[in-house]
Design a protein around this motif. Structure first.
Motif, short mmCIF file in Angstrom:
data_model
loop_
_atom_site.label_atom_id
_atom_site.label_comp_id
_atom_site.label_asym_id
_atom_site.label_seq_id
_atom_site.Cartn_x
_atom_site.Cartn_y
_atom_site.Cartn_z
N ILE A 65 -10.08 -10.26 -7.48
CA ILE A 65 -10.03 -9.66 -6.16
C ILE A 65 -8.59 -9.46 -5.71
CG2 ILE A 65 -10.56 -10.06 -3.70
CD1 ILE A 65 -13.10 -11.54 -4.65
N ILE A 66 -7.75 -10.44 -5.99
CA ILE A 66 -6.35 -10.37 -5.58
C ILE A 66 -5.55 -9.41 -6.45
CG2 ILE A 66 -4.21 -11.69 -5.31
CD1 ILE A 66 -6.26 -12.27 -3.16
N ARG A 67 -5.83 -9.38 -7.74
CA ARG A 67 -4.98 -8.64 -8.68
C ARG A 67 -5.45 -7.22 -8.97
NH1 ARG A 67 -4.29 -13.56 -13.12
NH2 ARG A 67 -3.13 -14.98 -11.75
N ASN A 68 -6.74 -6.98 -8.86
CA ASN A 68 -7.29 -5.68 -9.24
C ASN A 68 -7.65 -4.87 -8.00
OD1 ASN A 68 -9.06 -3.55 -10.04
ND2 ASN A 68 -9.49 -4.64 -11.95
N PRO A 69 -6.91 -3.78 -7.71
CA PRO A 69 -7.16 -3.02 -6.47
C PRO A 69 -8.54 -2.40 -6.40
CG PRO A 69 -5.65 -1.84 -7.91
CD PRO A 69 -5.82 -3.22 -8.49
N GLY A 100 -6.24 -13.03 3.83
CA GLY A 100 -5.40 -12.83 5.01
C GLY A 100 -3.93 -12.94 4.67
N ASP A 101 -3.58 -13.93 3.86
CA ASP A 101 -2.18 -14.12 3.46
C ASP A 101 -1.68 -12.95 2.63
OD1 ASP A 101 -2.18 -16.55 4.72
OD2 ASP A 101 -2.64 -17.70 2.91
N PHE A 102 -2.53 -12.43 1.76
CA PHE A 102 -2.15 -11.30 0.91
C PHE A 102 -1.81 -10.08 1.76
CE2 PHE A 102 -3.66 -7.35 -1.12
CZ PHE A 102 -2.80 -7.29 -2.19
N TYR A 103 -2.67 -9.76 2.71
CA TYR A 103 -2.44 -8.57 3.53
C TYR A 103 -1.31 -8.78 4.54
CZ TYR A 103 -6.50 -6.25 1.58
OH TYR A 103 -7.39 -5.64 0.71
N TYR A 104 -1.16 -10.00 5.03
CA TYR A 104 -0.06 -10.26 5.96
C TYR A 104 1.29 -10.12 5.25
CZ TYR A 104 2.82 -12.44 9.53
OH TYR A 104 3.78 -12.67 10.48
N GLU A 105 1.36 -10.64 4.03
CA GLU A 105 2.60 -10.52 3.24
C GLU A 105 2.88 -9.05 2.93
OE1 GLU A 105 4.01 -11.83 -1.22
OE2 GLU A 105 2.87 -13.28 -0.04
N LEU A 106 1.83 -8.31 2.62
CA LEU A 106 1.99 -6.88 2.36
C LEU A 106 2.44 -6.17 3.63
CD1 LEU A 106 1.62 -4.63 0.25
CD2 LEU A 106 -0.75 -4.39 1.03
N GLY A 107 1.94 -6.61 4.78
CA GLY A 107 2.34 -6.02 6.05
C GLY A 107 3.81 -6.24 6.35
N VAL A 108 4.32 -7.41 6.02
CA VAL A 108 5.75 -7.69 6.21
C VAL A 108 6.59 -6.77 5.34
CG1 VAL A 108 7.57 -9.42 5.90
CG2 VAL A 108 5.37 -10.09 6.90
N GLN A 109 6.17 -6.57 4.10
CA GLN A 109 6.88 -5.65 3.21
C GLN A 109 6.81 -4.23 3.74
OE1 GLN A 109 4.72 -6.44 -0.40
NE2 GLN A 109 5.97 -8.20 -0.95
N ARG A 135 5.13 0.42 -3.14
CA ARG A 135 4.91 0.04 -4.54
C ARG A 135 6.23 -0.19 -5.27
NH1 ARG A 135 0.23 4.61 -5.67
NH2 ARG A 135 -1.60 3.32 -5.11
N LYS A 136 7.21 0.66 -4.97
CA LYS A 136 8.51 0.55 -5.61
C LYS A 136 9.20 -0.75 -5.20
CE LYS A 136 12.90 3.03 -6.19
NZ LYS A 136 13.66 4.25 -5.83
N GLN A 137 9.11 -1.10 -3.91
CA GLN A 137 9.75 -2.32 -3.44
C GLN A 137 9.10 -3.56 -4.04
OE1 GLN A 137 11.06 -2.78 0.63
NE2 GLN A 137 9.95 -4.71 0.83
N ILE A 145 -1.46 -1.98 -5.55
CA ILE A 145 -2.04 -1.81 -4.21
C ILE A 145 -2.51 -0.37 -4.03
CG2 ILE A 145 -0.73 -3.67 -3.12
CD1 ILE A 145 1.22 -1.54 -2.10
N THR A 146 -3.46 -0.19 -3.13
CA THR A 146 -4.04 1.12 -2.85
C THR A 146 -3.75 1.51 -1.40
OG1 THR A 146 -6.14 0.20 -2.11
CG2 THR A 146 -5.91 0.65 -4.48
N MET A 147 -4.16 2.72 -1.04
CA MET A 147 -4.01 3.18 0.33
C MET A 147 -4.81 2.29 1.28
SD MET A 147 -2.50 5.45 2.23
CE MET A 147 -2.06 6.81 1.12
N GLU A 148 -5.99 1.88 0.84
CA GLU A 148 -6.81 0.99 1.66
C GLU A 148 -6.10 -0.33 1.91
OE1 GLU A 148 -11.08 -1.42 1.66
OE2 GLU A 148 -10.57 -0.08 -0.01
N ASP A 149 -5.42 -0.85 0.89
CA ASP A 149 -4.67 -2.09 1.06
C ASP A 149 -3.58 -1.92 2.12
OD1 ASP A 149 -6.07 -3.56 -0.87
OD2 ASP A 149 -4.83 -2.79 -2.49
#
Length: 231
Positions: A65-69, A100-109, A135-137, A145-149
């Motif tokens: 779930i975490i690794r495969n978009p 929640g942590d995954f998306y919050y960390e992605l939000g910070v990026q 994705r580059k960063q 990650i996908t657009m939904e992510d």
């Protein structure tokens, strides 16, 4: 002699007939209410059973779930079907899953990417461009990650204030990272600039049929907010 009175109602239906009809109606309503209640109870039981199975599934496939978009998108769809939002469900198994942590960390990026772009784009970028930069960063070793992510990441940081949101300009989805309210006129100017590469008061007057004061007001607002520049 015949006395005046009411001999019957509705073609011979007297008081007893009306009472019988009313009683039958009430019995039908009671039966209907009971059946509806039973159906709702069965639906709740099925949803609870599915939720329990979903929790077991999530625990067994946490890494996927975490690794495969693609896998993550399907999992989120299953969650949505029963009203579960792993992003905001921090109790029990859902908290240990770490969504929640995954998306919050992605939000910070995402915030970092948008801030880096702001001086060049004024804080309004296409979602495709931001996703590519994100994705580059993150680098080639990070989880894809996908657009939904990205959209869920925006949702995860929305509680911090109205800093980043996804808007629609001329049918195209854009990431807005400047805290301002865009009117229809402002959006029309942005759409016009996106199509032609630039915009001006005269172009807006000619292309949109606006009077000078309306065009000037919209352009000056965008310039003052740093969304547009004088070239």
């Amino acid at each position: 002699p015949r006395r005046a009175g009411i001999g019957g109602l509705g073609g011979g239906m007297g008081v007893a007939g009306l009472q019988a009809r009313q009683a039958a109606k009430e019995r039908a309503e009671d039966a209907g209410g009971y059946l509806q209640e039973q159906a709702q109870r069965q639906m709740r039981e099925k949803c609870e059973t599915f939720k329990q199975k979903l929790e077991v599934f999530a625990k067994q496939h946490k890494n996927d779930i975490i690794r495969n978009p693609e896998f993550r998108t399907k999992f989120n769809t299953m969650c949505s079907s029963i009203g579960v939002d792993p992003l905001n469900s921090n109790k029990g198994m859902w908290g240990t899953l770490g969504m929640g942590d995954f998306y919050y960390e992605l939000g910070v990026q995402l915030v970092e990417v948008c801030l880096a772009q702001r001086s060049r784009t004024g804080g309004i970028d296409s979602t495709d461009d931001i996703l590519q930069l994100l994705r580059k960063q993150r680098g080639p070793r990070a989880q894809p990650i996908t657009m939904e992510d990205m959209e869920r990441a925006v949702k995860s940081i929305s509680e911090l204030g109205k800093g980043i949101e996804i808007i629609t300009v001329g049918g195209k989805r854009m990431v807005q990272s400047v805290p301002l309210e865009l009117s229809r006129d402002h959006t029309a100017v942005l759409e016009h600039a996106r199509e032609t590469g630039f915009s001006s008061v005269q172009h807006l007057m000619d292309g949109l049929g606006w009077h000078e004061e309306r065009a000037l007001s919209a352009v000056e607002f965008l310039i003052d907010e740093g969304v547009g520049w004088v070239d």
